[in-house]
Write a protein that holds these residues in place. Structure first.
Motif, PDB file in Angstrom:
ATOM      1  N   TRP A 139       0.806  -1.226   0.000  1.00  0.00           N
ATOM      2  CA  TRP A 139       0.000   0.000   0.000  1.00  0.00           C
ATOM      3  C   TRP A 139       0.837   1.272   0.000  1.00  0.00           C
ATOM      4  O   TRP A 139       0.318   2.348  -0.185  1.00  0.00           O
ATOM      5  CB  TRP A 139      -0.924   0.038   1.233  1.00  0.00           C
ATOM      6  N   VAL A 191      -9.127  -5.551   0.281  1.00  0.00           N
ATOM      7  CA  VAL A 191      -8.589  -6.431  -0.749  1.00  0.00           C
ATOM      8  C   VAL A 191      -7.196  -5.955  -1.100  1.00  0.00           C
ATOM      9  O   VAL A 191      -6.926  -4.751  -1.085  1.00  0.00           O
ATOM     10  CB  VAL A 191      -9.505  -6.448  -2.002  1.00  0.00           C
ATOM     11  N   VAL A 206      -3.641  -7.144  -3.654  1.00  0.00           N
ATOM     12  CA  VAL A 206      -2.934  -8.056  -4.556  1.00  0.00           C
ATOM     13  C   VAL A 206      -1.463  -7.637  -4.543  1.00  0.00           C
ATOM     14  O   VAL A 206      -1.149  -6.434  -4.592  1.00  0.00           O
ATOM     15  CB  VAL A 206      -3.513  -7.965  -5.992  1.00  0.00           C
ATOM     16  N   ARG A 239      -0.365  -7.713  -9.950  1.00  0.00           N
ATOM     17  CA  ARG A 239      -1.497  -6.840 -10.320  1.00  0.00           C
ATOM     18  C   ARG A 239      -1.680  -6.788 -11.832  1.00  0.00           C
ATOM     19  O   ARG A 239      -0.734  -6.967 -12.599  1.00  0.00           O
ATOM     20  CB  ARG A 239      -1.274  -5.417  -9.770  1.00  0.00           C
ATOM     21  N   GLY A 240      -2.903  -6.535 -12.219  1.00  0.00           N
ATOM     22  CA  GLY A 240      -3.195  -6.407 -13.645  1.00  0.00           C
ATOM     23  C   GLY A 240      -3.269  -7.735 -14.377  1.00  0.00           C
ATOM     24  O   GLY A 240      -3.264  -7.767 -15.608  1.00  0.00           O
ATOM     25  N   THR A 241      -3.356  -8.828 -13.616  1.00  0.00           N
ATOM     26  CA  THR A 241      -3.410 -10.150 -14.258  1.00  0.00           C
ATOM     27  C   THR A 241      -4.728 -10.872 -13.967  1.00  0.00           C
ATOM     28  O   THR A 241      -4.845 -12.071 -14.213  1.00  0.00           O
ATOM     29  CB  THR A 241      -2.239 -11.038 -13.787  1.00  0.00           C
ATOM     30  N   GLY A 242      -5.707 -10.157 -13.392  1.00  0.00           N
ATOM     31  CA  GLY A 242      -7.016 -10.764 -13.175  1.00  0.00           C
ATOM     32  C   GLY A 242      -7.229 -11.372 -11.799  1.00  0.00           C
ATOM     33  O   GLY A 242      -8.282 -11.958 -11.537  1.00  0.00           O
ATOM     34  N   GLY A 259      -7.482  -9.797  -8.797  1.00  0.00           N
ATOM     35  CA  GLY A 259      -8.511  -9.041  -8.079  1.00  0.00           C
ATOM     36  C   GLY A 259      -9.901  -9.362  -8.621  1.00  0.00           C
ATOM     37  O   GLY A 259     -10.852  -9.565  -7.851  1.00  0.00           O
ATOM     38  N   ARG A 260     -10.010  -9.421  -9.938  1.00  0.00           N
ATOM     39  CA  ARG A 260     -11.312  -9.766 -10.551  1.00  0.00           C
ATOM     40  C   ARG A 260     -11.777 -11.148 -10.078  1.00  0.00           C
ATOM     41  O   ARG A 260     -12.934 -11.344  -9.734  1.00  0.00           O
ATOM     42  CB  ARG A 260     -11.194  -9.734 -12.091  1.00  0.00           C
ATOM     43  N   ASN A 283      -6.968   6.980  -3.736  1.00  0.00           N
ATOM     44  CA  ASN A 283      -6.660   5.655  -4.293  1.00  0.00           C
ATOM     45  C   ASN A 283      -7.328   5.497  -5.662  1.00  0.00           C
ATOM     46  O   ASN A 283      -8.340   4.812  -5.824  1.00  0.00           O
ATOM     47  CB  ASN A 283      -7.095   4.553  -3.320  1.00  0.00           C
ATOM     48  N   ALA A 307     -10.443   2.841 -10.261  1.00  0.00           N
ATOM     49  CA  ALA A 307     -10.471   2.295 -11.628  1.00  0.00           C
ATOM     50  C   ALA A 307     -10.861   0.817 -11.601  1.00  0.00           C
ATOM     51  O   ALA A 307     -11.648   0.342 -12.433  1.00  0.00           O
ATOM     52  CB  ALA A 307      -9.109   2.478 -12.296  1.00  0.00           C
ATOM     53  N   SER A 358     -14.184  -0.929 -13.276  1.00  0.00           N
ATOM     54  CA  SER A 358     -14.112  -2.086 -14.189  1.00  0.00           C
ATOM     55  C   SER A 358     -14.973  -3.245 -13.705  1.00  0.00           C
ATOM     56  O   SER A 358     -15.469  -4.034 -14.505  1.00  0.00           O
ATOM     57  CB  SER A 358     -12.671  -2.576 -14.337  1.00  0.00           C
TER      58      SER A 358
HETATM   59  C1  LIG Z   1      -7.044  -2.658  -6.652  1.00  0.00           C
HETATM   60  C2  LIG Z   1      -6.442  -4.066  -6.811  1.00  0.00           C
HETATM   61  C3  LIG Z   1      -7.018  -5.000  -5.744  1.00  0.00           C
HETATM   62  C4  LIG Z   1      -6.831  -4.587  -8.195  1.00  0.00           C
HETATM   63  O1  LIG Z   1      -6.374  -5.938  -8.320  1.00  0.00           O
HETATM   64  P1  LIG Z   1      -5.772  -6.513  -9.707  1.00  0.00           P
HETATM   65  O2  LIG Z   1      -5.543  -7.960  -9.531  1.00  0.00           O
HETATM   66  O3  LIG Z   1      -4.606  -5.694 -10.112  1.00  0.00           O
HETATM   67  O4  LIG Z   1      -6.974  -6.247 -10.733  1.00  0.00           O
HETATM   68  P2  LIG Z   1      -7.329  -7.123 -12.036  1.00  0.00           P
HETATM   69  O5  LIG Z   1      -6.064  -7.458 -12.765  1.00  0.00           O
HETATM   70  O6  LIG Z   1      -8.198  -8.268 -11.659  1.00  0.00           O
HETATM   71  O7  LIG Z   1      -8.147  -6.058 -12.889  1.00  0.00           O
HETATM   72  C5  LIG Z   1      -9.560  -6.093 -13.032  1.00  0.00           C
HETATM   73  C6  LIG Z   1      -9.976  -4.887 -13.842  1.00  0.00           C
HETATM   74  O8  LIG Z   1      -9.653  -3.675 -13.132  1.00  0.00           O
HETATM   75  C7  LIG Z   1      -8.812  -2.846 -13.920  1.00  0.00           C
HETATM   76  N1  LIG Z   1      -7.809  -2.244 -13.051  1.00  0.00           N
HETATM   77  C8  LIG Z   1      -7.215  -2.800 -11.985  1.00  0.00           C
HETATM   78  N2  LIG Z   1      -6.329  -1.945 -11.441  1.00  0.00           N
HETATM   79  C9  LIG Z   1      -6.345  -0.842 -12.210  1.00  0.00           C
HETATM   80  C10 LIG Z   1      -5.630   0.393 -12.185  1.00  0.00           C
HETATM   81  N3  LIG Z   1      -4.711   0.651 -11.224  1.00  0.00           N
HETATM   82  N4  LIG Z   1      -5.900   1.320 -13.117  1.00  0.00           N
HETATM   83  C11 LIG Z   1      -6.824   1.079 -14.078  1.00  0.00           C
HETATM   84  N5  LIG Z   1      -7.544  -0.075 -14.166  1.00  0.00           N
HETATM   85  C12 LIG Z   1      -7.296  -1.025 -13.245  1.00  0.00           C
HETATM   86  C13 LIG Z   1      -8.135  -3.782 -14.902  1.00  0.00           C
HETATM   87  O9  LIG Z   1      -7.744  -3.095 -16.075  1.00  0.00           O
HETATM   88  C14 LIG Z   1      -9.224  -4.798 -15.165  1.00  0.00           C
HETATM   89  O10 LIG Z   1     -10.158  -4.274 -16.101  1.00  0.00           O
HETATM   90  P3  LIG Z   1     -10.793  -5.186 -17.262  1.00  0.00           P
HETATM   91  O11 LIG Z   1     -10.988  -6.564 -16.684  1.00  0.00           O
HETATM   92  O12 LIG Z   1     -12.047  -4.479 -17.596  1.00  0.00           O
HETATM   93  O13 LIG Z   1      -9.768  -5.174 -18.330  1.00  0.00           O
HETATM   94  C15 LIG Z   1      -4.888  -4.036  -6.718  1.00  0.00           C
HETATM   95  O14 LIG Z   1      -4.394  -3.083  -7.619  1.00  0.00           O
HETATM   96  C16 LIG Z   1      -4.352  -3.679  -5.330  1.00  0.00           C
HETATM   97  O15 LIG Z   1      -4.073  -4.560  -4.519  1.00  0.00           O
HETATM   98  N6  LIG Z   1      -4.158  -2.381  -5.058  1.00  0.00           N
HETATM   99  C17 LIG Z   1      -3.617  -1.924  -3.773  1.00  0.00           C
HETATM  100  C18 LIG Z   1      -4.557  -2.174  -2.639  1.00  0.00           C
HETATM  101  C19 LIG Z   1      -5.889  -1.462  -2.825  1.00  0.00           C
HETATM  102  O16 LIG Z   1      -5.957  -0.357  -3.301  1.00  0.00           O
HETATM  103  N7  LIG Z   1      -6.977  -2.141  -2.423  1.00  0.00           N
HETATM  104  C20 LIG Z   1      -8.342  -1.624  -2.589  1.00  0.00           C
HETATM  105  C21 LIG Z   1      -8.731  -0.635  -1.569  1.00  0.00           C
HETATM  106  S1  LIG Z   1      -8.482  -1.201   0.073  1.00  0.00           S
END
Ligand SMILES: CC(C)(COP(=O)(O)OP(=O)(O)OC[C@H]1O[C@@H](n2cnc3c(N)ncnc32)[C@H](O)[C@@H]1OP(=O)(O)O)[C@@H](O)C(=O)NCCC(=O)NCCS
Length: 136
Positions: free
Chosen positions: A5, A63, A65, A70-73, A75-76, A102, A107, A111
């Motif tokens: 974070w 949540v 990752v 990150r960016g590999t699905g 979180g989804r 954040n 974003a 999504s």
């Molecule tokens: C937010 C977070 C959980 C997303 O997890 P991730 O595994 O990277 O997300 P995914 O790869 O599953 O992406 C799912 C969708 O979100 C979009 N997305 C994820 N992070 C993004 C970013 N930083 N900017 C733009 N789009 C984003 C992806 O493009 C994807 O879109 P699509 O399926 O329509 O193409 C991760 O970035 C994270 O851990 N961040 C830090 C902790 C945090 O902020 N937690 C949430 C609040 S407590």
């Protein structure tokens, strides 16, 4: 948590952030919370629960990752799994919040089909939050 974070830019200290995950989540919310590991290392987690007070709702508390994954699905995948669990328990709305700085989280939630609204003084005076909601 500092590694995962630290770059987000809000004023929360590592200590404040750790307080978001007290042990009670790992005692009383485990049915609706998930971890993903690879070779014994934590890759991602989701802490969620079915609302006790709002029978139509469930809530994602936290949540994360690993930045390397990150960016590999991942979180989804975690969110889809929680949506399925929520539906199985009759929930029709999922809620979550994040801090206004954040933008990555915002974003991601966009999504995932959440609406977003900034709510002033959400957690305390001066502590605004972005409130997300998604109808299942
Ligand atoms: C937010 C977070 C959980 C997303 O997890 P991730 O595994 O990277 O997300 P995914 O790869 O599953 O992406 C799912 C969708 O979100 C979009 N997305 C994820 N992070 C993004 C970013 N930083 N900017 C733009 N789009 C984003 C992806 O493009 C994807 O879109 P699509 O399926 O329509 O193409 C991760 O970035 C994270 O851990 N961040 C830090 C902790 C945090 O902020 N937690 C949430 C609040 S407590």
């Amino acid at each position: 948590m500092e590694n995962w974070w630290g770059g987000i830019g809000n004023k929360q200290s590592a200590h404040d952030r750790a307080l978001l995950l007290p042990r009670l989540y790992f005692q009383h919310f485990t049915d609706s919370s998930y971890v993903i590991e690879r070779d014994g290392e934590l890759v991602a987690f989701l802490i969620g629960f079915l609302s006790q007070s709002r029978p139509d709702e469930s809530y994602i508390h936290f949540v994360g990752v690993d930045p390397a994954a990150r960016g590999t699905g991942v979180g989804r995948y975690l969110y889809q799994r929680f949506f399925d669990y929520s539906r199985e328990h009759g929930r029709t709305v999922v809620r979550s919040i994040t801090s206004p700085v954040n933008t990555g989280s915002q974003a991601f939630h966009a999504s995932m089909g959440f609406t977003a609204a900034v709510v002033a003084d959400y957690d305390s005076p001066g502590t605004d939050r972005v409130a997300f909601a998604k109808t299942l």
